[in-house]
Motif scaffolding. Structure first.
Motif, PDB file in Angstrom:
ATOM      1  N   MET A   1       0.882  -1.296  -0.018  1.00  0.00           N
ATOM      2  CA  MET A   1       0.043  -0.140   0.150  1.00  0.00           C
ATOM      3  C   MET A   1       1.062   1.179  -0.123  1.00  0.00           C
ATOM      4  SD  MET A   1      -3.299  -0.782  -0.145  1.00  0.00           S
ATOM      5  CE  MET A   1      -3.831   0.717   0.550  1.00  0.00           C
ATOM      6  N   THR A   2       1.950   1.341   1.014  1.00  0.00           N
ATOM      7  CA  THR A   2       2.573   2.610   1.067  1.00  0.00           C
ATOM      8  C   THR A   2       3.528   2.918  -0.254  1.00  0.00           C
ATOM      9  OG1 THR A   2       4.187   1.439   2.601  1.00  0.00           O
ATOM     10  CG2 THR A   2       2.523   2.698   3.533  1.00  0.00           C
ATOM     11  N   LYS A   3       3.916   1.730  -0.600  1.00  0.00           N
ATOM     12  CA  LYS A   3       4.835   1.757  -1.870  1.00  0.00           C
ATOM     13  C   LYS A   3       4.283   1.869  -3.180  1.00  0.00           C
ATOM     14  CE  LYS A   3       8.622   0.802   0.894  1.00  0.00           C
ATOM     15  NZ  LYS A   3       9.771   1.931   1.081  1.00  0.00           N
ATOM     16  N   GLY A   4       3.139   1.633  -3.362  1.00  0.00           N
ATOM     17  CA  GLY A   4       2.632   1.740  -4.597  1.00  0.00           C
ATOM     18  C   GLY A   4       1.000   2.529  -4.798  1.00  0.00           C
ATOM     19  N   LEU A   5       0.294   1.793  -3.896  1.00  0.00           N
ATOM     20  CA  LEU A   5      -1.180   2.256  -4.229  1.00  0.00           C
ATOM     21  C   LEU A   5      -1.569   3.655  -3.644  1.00  0.00           C
ATOM     22  CD1 LEU A   5      -3.164  -1.127  -3.684  1.00  0.00           C
ATOM     23  CD2 LEU A   5      -2.289  -0.095  -5.947  1.00  0.00           C
ATOM     24  N   GLU A   6      -0.981   4.026  -2.422  1.00  0.00           N
ATOM     25  CA  GLU A   6      -1.218   4.942  -1.908  1.00  0.00           C
ATOM     26  C   GLU A   6      -0.383   6.238  -2.649  1.00  0.00           C
ATOM     27  OE1 GLU A   6      -0.016   4.629   2.179  1.00  0.00           O
ATOM     28  OE2 GLU A   6      -1.746   3.604   2.582  1.00  0.00           O
ATOM     29  N   PRO A   7       0.606   6.146  -3.177  1.00  0.00           N
ATOM     30  CA  PRO A   7       1.439   7.087  -4.053  1.00  0.00           C
ATOM     31  C   PRO A   7       0.665   7.122  -5.149  1.00  0.00           C
ATOM     32  CG  PRO A   7       3.236   5.714  -3.192  1.00  0.00           C
ATOM     33  CD  PRO A   7       1.903   5.025  -2.874  1.00  0.00           C
ATOM     34  N   GLY A   8      -0.010   5.984  -5.778  1.00  0.00           N
ATOM     35  CA  GLY A   8      -0.573   6.273  -7.127  1.00  0.00           C
ATOM     36  C   GLY A   8      -2.105   7.193  -6.713  1.00  0.00           C
ATOM     37  N   GLN A   9      -2.646   6.744  -5.669  1.00  0.00           N
ATOM     38  CA  GLN A   9      -3.966   7.867  -5.371  1.00  0.00           C
ATOM     39  C   GLN A   9      -3.349   9.178  -5.149  1.00  0.00           C
ATOM     40  OE1 GLN A   9      -5.278   5.811  -1.740  1.00  0.00           O
ATOM     41  NE2 GLN A   9      -7.269   5.848  -2.589  1.00  0.00           N
ATOM     42  N   GLN A  10      -2.097   9.464  -4.639  1.00  0.00           N
ATOM     43  CA  GLN A  10      -1.759  10.960  -4.772  1.00  0.00           C
ATOM     44  C   GLN A  10      -1.448  11.643  -6.186  1.00  0.00           C
ATOM     45  OE1 GLN A  10      -1.442  12.741  -1.772  1.00  0.00           O
ATOM     46  NE2 GLN A  10      -1.418  14.193  -3.195  1.00  0.00           N
ATOM     47  N   GLN A  11      -0.842  10.619  -6.853  1.00  0.00           N
ATOM     48  CA  GLN A  11      -0.435  11.094  -8.210  1.00  0.00           C
ATOM     49  C   GLN A  11      -1.950  11.414  -8.893  1.00  0.00           C
ATOM     50  OE1 GLN A  11       2.414  10.656 -10.407  1.00  0.00           O
ATOM     51  NE2 GLN A  11       3.169  11.303  -8.236  1.00  0.00           N
ATOM     52  N   TYR A  12      -3.026  10.548  -8.774  1.00  0.00           N
ATOM     53  CA  TYR A  12      -4.247  11.044  -9.268  1.00  0.00           C
ATOM     54  C   TYR A  12      -4.614  12.348  -8.789  1.00  0.00           C
ATOM     55  CZ  TYR A  12      -5.600   7.158 -12.287  1.00  0.00           C
ATOM     56  OH  TYR A  12      -5.521   6.180 -13.094  1.00  0.00           O
ATOM     57  N   ALA A  13      -4.598  12.568  -7.387  1.00  0.00           N
ATOM     58  CA  ALA A  13      -4.904  13.969  -6.790  1.00  0.00           C
ATOM     59  C   ALA A  13      -4.238  15.107  -7.288  1.00  0.00           C
ATOM     60  CB  ALA A  13      -4.861  13.657  -5.219  1.00  0.00           C
ATOM     61  N   ASP A  14      -2.934  14.870  -7.367  1.00  0.00           N
ATOM     62  CA  ASP A  14      -2.142  15.875  -7.934  1.00  0.00           C
ATOM     63  C   ASP A  14      -2.157  16.264  -9.644  1.00  0.00           C
ATOM     64  OD1 ASP A  14      -1.341  16.191  -5.413  1.00  0.00           O
ATOM     65  OD2 ASP A  14       0.594  14.981  -5.628  1.00  0.00           O
ATOM     66  N   GLY A  15      -2.738  15.223 -10.270  1.00  0.00           N
ATOM     67  CA  GLY A  15      -3.032  15.462 -11.649  1.00  0.00           C
ATOM     68  C   GLY A  15      -1.818  15.247 -12.420  1.00  0.00           C
ATOM     69  N   ALA A  16      -1.080  14.034 -11.963  1.00  0.00           N
ATOM     70  CA  ALA A  16       0.444  14.053 -12.452  1.00  0.00           C
ATOM     71  C   ALA A  16       0.180  13.634 -14.267  1.00  0.00           C
ATOM     72  CB  ALA A  16       0.888  12.704 -11.959  1.00  0.00           C
ATOM     73  N   PHE A  17       1.174  13.955 -14.755  1.00  0.00           N
ATOM     74  CA  PHE A  17       1.076  14.011 -16.167  1.00  0.00           C
ATOM     75  C   PHE A  17       0.522  12.681 -16.971  1.00  0.00           C
ATOM     76  CE2 PHE A  17       5.252  11.791 -15.991  1.00  0.00           C
ATOM     77  CZ  PHE A  17       5.205  11.060 -17.073  1.00  0.00           C
ATOM     78  N   TRP A  18       0.936  11.687 -16.300  1.00  0.00           N
ATOM     79  CA  TRP A  18       0.446  10.412 -16.915  1.00  0.00           C
ATOM     80  C   TRP A  18      -0.952  10.193 -16.693  1.00  0.00           C
ATOM     81  CZ3 TRP A  18      -1.783   7.159 -13.700  1.00  0.00           C
ATOM     82  CH2 TRP A  18      -1.528   7.029 -12.532  1.00  0.00           C
ATOM     83  N   THR A  19      -1.520  10.788 -15.701  1.00  0.00           N
ATOM     84  CA  THR A  19      -2.961  10.521 -15.680  1.00  0.00           C
ATOM     85  C   THR A  19      -3.800  11.109 -16.900  1.00  0.00           C
ATOM     86  OG1 THR A  19      -3.728  12.541 -14.440  1.00  0.00           O
ATOM     87  CG2 THR A  19      -2.735  10.292 -12.891  1.00  0.00           C
ATOM     88  N   LYS A  20      -3.153  11.894 -17.502  1.00  0.00           N
ATOM     89  CA  LYS A  20      -3.994  12.606 -18.705  1.00  0.00           C
ATOM     90  C   LYS A  20      -3.106  12.352 -20.023  1.00  0.00           C
ATOM     91  CE  LYS A  20      -4.827  16.513 -15.685  1.00  0.00           C
ATOM     92  NZ  LYS A  20      -3.788  16.718 -14.753  1.00  0.00           N
ATOM     93  N   ALA A  21      -2.052  11.693 -19.964  1.00  0.00           N
ATOM     94  CA  ALA A  21      -1.235  11.225 -21.339  1.00  0.00           C
ATOM     95  C   ALA A  21      -2.065  10.451 -22.104  1.00  0.00           C
ATOM     96  CB  ALA A  21       0.007  10.719 -20.872  1.00  0.00           C
ATOM     97  N   ALA A  22      -1.833  10.507 -23.404  1.00  0.00           N
ATOM     98  CA  ALA A  22      -2.357   9.720 -24.395  1.00  0.00           C
ATOM     99  C   ALA A  22      -1.459   8.814 -24.968  1.00  0.00           C
ATOM    100  CB  ALA A  22      -3.095  10.507 -25.497  1.00  0.00           C
ATOM    101  N   HIS A  23      -0.564   8.488 -24.274  1.00  0.00           N
ATOM    102  CA  HIS A  23       0.636   7.554 -24.848  1.00  0.00           C
ATOM    103  C   HIS A  23       0.766   6.432 -23.834  1.00  0.00           C
ATOM    104  CE1 HIS A  23       3.366   9.738 -22.099  1.00  0.00           C
ATOM    105  NE2 HIS A  23       2.954  10.758 -22.692  1.00  0.00           N
ATOM    106  N   LYS A  24       1.748   5.616 -24.091  1.00  0.00           N
ATOM    107  CA  LYS A  24       2.035   4.249 -23.137  1.00  0.00           C
ATOM    108  C   LYS A  24       2.399   4.558 -21.691  1.00  0.00           C
ATOM    109  CE  LYS A  24       7.006   4.152 -24.076  1.00  0.00           C
ATOM    110  NZ  LYS A  24       8.059   3.229 -24.316  1.00  0.00           N
TER     111      LYS A  24
END
Length: 60
Positions: A1-24
């Motif tokens: 959880m603390t090494k993958g999923l929780e940071p993933g949730q934070q990335q979505y909350a922060d609007g990380a570039f990959w959450t909107k990217a149209a590539h791989k």
């Protein structure tokens, strides 16, 4: 959880570039978060469901 999923949730909350990217990057990150979510879904259904839903919504 603390090494993958929780940071993933934070990335979505922060609007990380990959959450909107149209590539791989988008598909690769979503795939990893989805696999991790499925692995822990029985113990953390809320987190797993949230990440899977966000993945489906942001897949190009």
């Amino acid at each position: 959880m603390t090494k993958g999923l929780e940071p993933g949730q934070q990335q979505y909350a922060d609007g990380a570039f990959w959450t909107k990217a149209a590539h791989k990057w988008n598909a690769a990150c979503i795939g990893c978060l989805t696999m991790g979510s499925l692995a822990v879904a029985q113990d953390y259904p809320g987190v797993a469901g949230d990440l899977i839903a966000k993945g489906l919504a942001t897949l190009p």
